[in-house]
Design an enzyme around this catalytic site. Structure first.
Site, mmCIF file in Angstrom:
data_model
loop_
_atom_site.group_PDB
_atom_site.id
_atom_site.type_symbol
_atom_site.label_atom_id
_atom_site.label_comp_id
_atom_site.label_asym_id
_atom_site.label_seq_id
_atom_site.Cartn_x
_atom_site.Cartn_y
_atom_site.Cartn_z
ATOM 1 N N ASP A 10 -16.007 -43.047 1.309
ATOM 2 C CA ASP A 10 -15.377 -43.594 0.103
ATOM 3 C C ASP A 10 -16.466 -43.807 -0.943
ATOM 4 O OD1 ASP A 10 -16.674 -45.941 0.815
ATOM 5 O OD2 ASP A 10 -14.884 -47.195 0.808
ATOM 6 N N CYS A 66 -18.191 -45.768 4.891
ATOM 7 C CA CYS A 66 -17.660 -46.617 3.824
ATOM 8 C C CYS A 66 -18.641 -47.773 3.665
ATOM 9 C CB CYS A 66 -16.214 -47.052 4.092
ATOM 10 S SG CYS A 66 -15.946 -48.168 5.477
ATOM 11 N N THR A 68 -18.801 -50.873 4.973
ATOM 12 C CA THR A 68 -19.187 -51.428 6.271
ATOM 13 C C THR A 68 -19.063 -50.423 7.406
ATOM 14 O OG1 THR A 68 -16.911 -52.113 6.623
ATOM 15 C CG2 THR A 68 -18.409 -53.755 5.647
#
Ligand code: RB5
Length: 145
Positions: A10, A66, A68
Site C-alpha cells: 500500500d 504495508c 505494519t
C-alpha cells in the site's frame, strides 16, 4: 531461471518496496502488483491482488508490505493458497519457512528498516521447509478457510 516473486504494497509500504526492488535488481523476476506511489490506498486490495497471483500460479513466492505488515497479511491469509508470515527479523523469516512452509513474506515498512528487510528476504528465499513433524500442523492451517 530466477524465481518469480509477486510483490505488492500500500502507500505506506511503497518506499520500502522501491528500496527492496532496487537492492535486489535482477536477482528475482518481479511481478509488481502495485501500488506505485505514496497516494493513499487500501492495503486489503493489494493483499488480495498478490494472493490472486499465487493462486493463479503466476508467482512462486510473494512479498507484501504495508505500514505494519498486519493489514495486508490478514487480507492475503484469507486465501487458501497463501501462508503469509509477518516477519521483523531473519530468525522469524527462517522459522516461517522451516516450520510453517510460508510462501509469502509480509513486512511492515514503519516497523522494519531496509537492511533488516533485506535480511528477511534473503533468508526467506533461501530456506527450505523442514516437512516431517510440521506437515500435519501445516495441513491444519487450512481448517476454516
Ligand atoms: C496505513 O495508514 C496503514 O494503516 C497500513 O499501511 C497498515 O499498517 C495496516 O495494517
Amino acid at each position: 531461471m530466477s524465481r518469480t516473486v509477486a510483490i505488492a504494497c500500500d502507500h505506506a509500504g511503497f518506499p520500502l518496496k522501491k528500496a527492496l526492488k532496487k537492492a535486489y535488481g535482477g536477482r528475482y523476476k518481479w511481478l509488481d502488483l502495485g501500488t506505485n506511489s505514496t497516494d493513499s490506498c487500501n492495503y486489503a486490495d493489494y493483499g488480495h491482488e498478490m494472493a490472486g497471483a499465487i493462486e493463479a500460479g503466476r508467482a512462486d513466492r510473494g512479498i507484501i508490505i504495508c505500514g505494519t505488515g498486519v493489514g495486508i497479511s490478514i487480507a492475503a491469509n484469507r486465501h487458501k493458497a497463501v501462508r503469509a508470515a509477518l516477519c521483523s527479523n531473519a530468525t522469524m523469516a527462517r522459522l516461517a519457512r522451516e516450520h510453517n512452509d510460508a510462501n509469502v513474506l509480509a513486512l511492515g515498512a514503519r516497523i522494519t528498516g531496509v537492511a533488516v528487510a533485506l535480511d528477511c528476504i534473503e533468508t526467506f528465499m533461501n530456506t527450505e521447509y523442514e516437512d516431517g513433524r510440521h506437515a500435519e500442523r501445516v495441513a491444519k492451517l487450512d481448517m476454516g478457510i
